[in-house]
Design a protein around this motif. Structure first.
Motif, PDB file in Angstrom:
ATOM      1  N   SER A  36       0.811  -1.217   0.000  1.00 40.16           N
ATOM      2  CA  SER A  36       0.000   0.000   0.000  1.00 40.16           C
ATOM      3  C   SER A  36       0.849   1.273   0.000  1.00 40.16           C
ATOM      4  N   ASN A  37       2.165   1.117   0.109  1.00 39.97           N
ATOM      5  CA  ASN A  37       3.074   2.262   0.117  1.00 39.97           C
ATOM      6  C   ASN A  37       3.456   2.622  -1.315  1.00 39.97           C
ATOM      7  N   ASP A  38       3.034   3.791  -1.775  1.00 40.88           N
ATOM      8  CA  ASP A  38       3.306   4.214  -3.154  1.00 40.88           C
ATOM      9  C   ASP A  38       4.800   4.366  -3.417  1.00 40.88           C
ATOM     10  N   GLY A 129      -4.512  -3.839  -0.391  1.00 42.36           N
ATOM     11  CA  GLY A 129      -3.368  -2.969  -0.174  1.00 42.36           C
ATOM     12  C   GLY A 129      -2.712  -2.546  -1.473  1.00 42.36           C
ATOM     13  N   HIS A 132      -4.936  -0.110  -3.270  1.00 44.24           N
ATOM     14  CA  HIS A 132      -5.335   1.041  -2.447  1.00 44.24           C
ATOM     15  C   HIS A 132      -6.856   1.123  -2.295  1.00 44.24           C
TER      16      HIS A 132
END
Length: 277
Positions: A36-38, A129, A132
């Motif tokens: 989920s971390n761009d 995740g 998003h």
């Protein structure tokens, strides 16, 4: 008394199972946060990409470990509590041996199902995740609906029916494999020495006998030739849905037959030929 047996069995097996589940949940949550971390997803850094690849491999291995450990632990637990030194204490309980067998079989199956449900939930969380949360959007829903329609058109069966068959097949396979090992353990304990070795050899023999009988049945009933002729007669365009339906029907019948045979053998041995020497 039956309720107490179930409570004790679940409590006894939960010690390891909940530990395994906790570790798998932790891995899932870490994976979900990472996906989920761009910044991590869009990173072109080689070390980060290597770490992501390693995490993905580790996650896949953890899925296999989840099922393998669950299955092996349930089988070992059954043997220890029914036929080893601990079996003396188990069989002193004021209940029928068949009841003990049913409780352990049901408990093992429940843990197998829980492992399967946890895996499905884990994959779902990872998808959420990575997307998003866009998986819940109207666009994705429309695409999934279109995929379902195309699947039904190509396969000849609704996608929902396909997944129901897959779920039933997996559940029946879990039940069959549990009974296969329980039967092997039951036969192995009949020997006065090398009971574990005898159980393993019995399992191998049962597996090969099962494969040989299944092949004989397929050829003797003409099922193989029927499928081949039907496919050829349709010019290679026979409805996949029909083929799938015939295959699943044969799979269900064969699995149920195996379950009945293994179950009867276990019941007879536990009731009349229990050997705890």
């Amino acid at each position: 008394m039956l309720g107490k047996l179930f409570k004790h069995e679940f409590k006894d097996t939960a010690k390891l199972m909940l530990l395994i589940y906790s570790m798998f949940i932790a891995i899932t949550l870490i994976g979900t946060l990472v996906l989920s971390n761009d910044a991590i997803q869009n990173s072109e850094s080689t070390p980060i990409n290597i770490i992501l690849a390693v995490l993905m491999i580790f996650y896949i291995l953890s899925i296999f470990a989840l099922f393998i450990i669950t299955y092996v632990y349930m089988c070992v637990h059954f043997y220890k509590t029914m036929y080893s030194d601990q079996g003396y204490l188990t069989h002193t309980l004021p209940v029928k041996s068949s009841t003990l067998f049913h409780v352990k079989l049901f408990t093992s199956l429940v843990w197998m199902v829980c492992s399967m449900a946890l895996m499905i939930l884990s994959i779902f969380l990872l998808v959420i995740g990575a997307s998003h949360g866009e998986i819940f959007s109207a666009e994705v829903a429309a695409e999934l609906h279109q995929m379902s329609l195309e699947f039904e058109q190509d396969m000849g069966i609704p996608m929902s029916v396909f997944w129901i068959h897959m779920l039933l097949s997996i559940l029946l396979s879990c039940f069959t494999y549990l009974l296969w090992v329980f039967t092997s353990a039951s036969v192995g304990q009949l020997f006065s020495q090398y009971k574990v070795v005898a159980a393993i050899v019995t399992g191998v023999v049962l597996y090969f006998v099962e494969q040989i009988i299944s092949v004989i049945i397929m050829f003797s009933t003409g099922y193989t030739s029927f499928m081949t002729d039907a496919f050829s007669a349709a010019g290679g365009n026979l409805s996949v849905g029909n083929l799938f339906g015939n295959l699943m029907a044969a799979t269900y019948i064969w699995s149920i037959l195996l379950c009945v045979v293994y179950y009867v053998v276990c019941r007879i041995i536990i009731k009349k030929h229990l050997n705890l020497e």
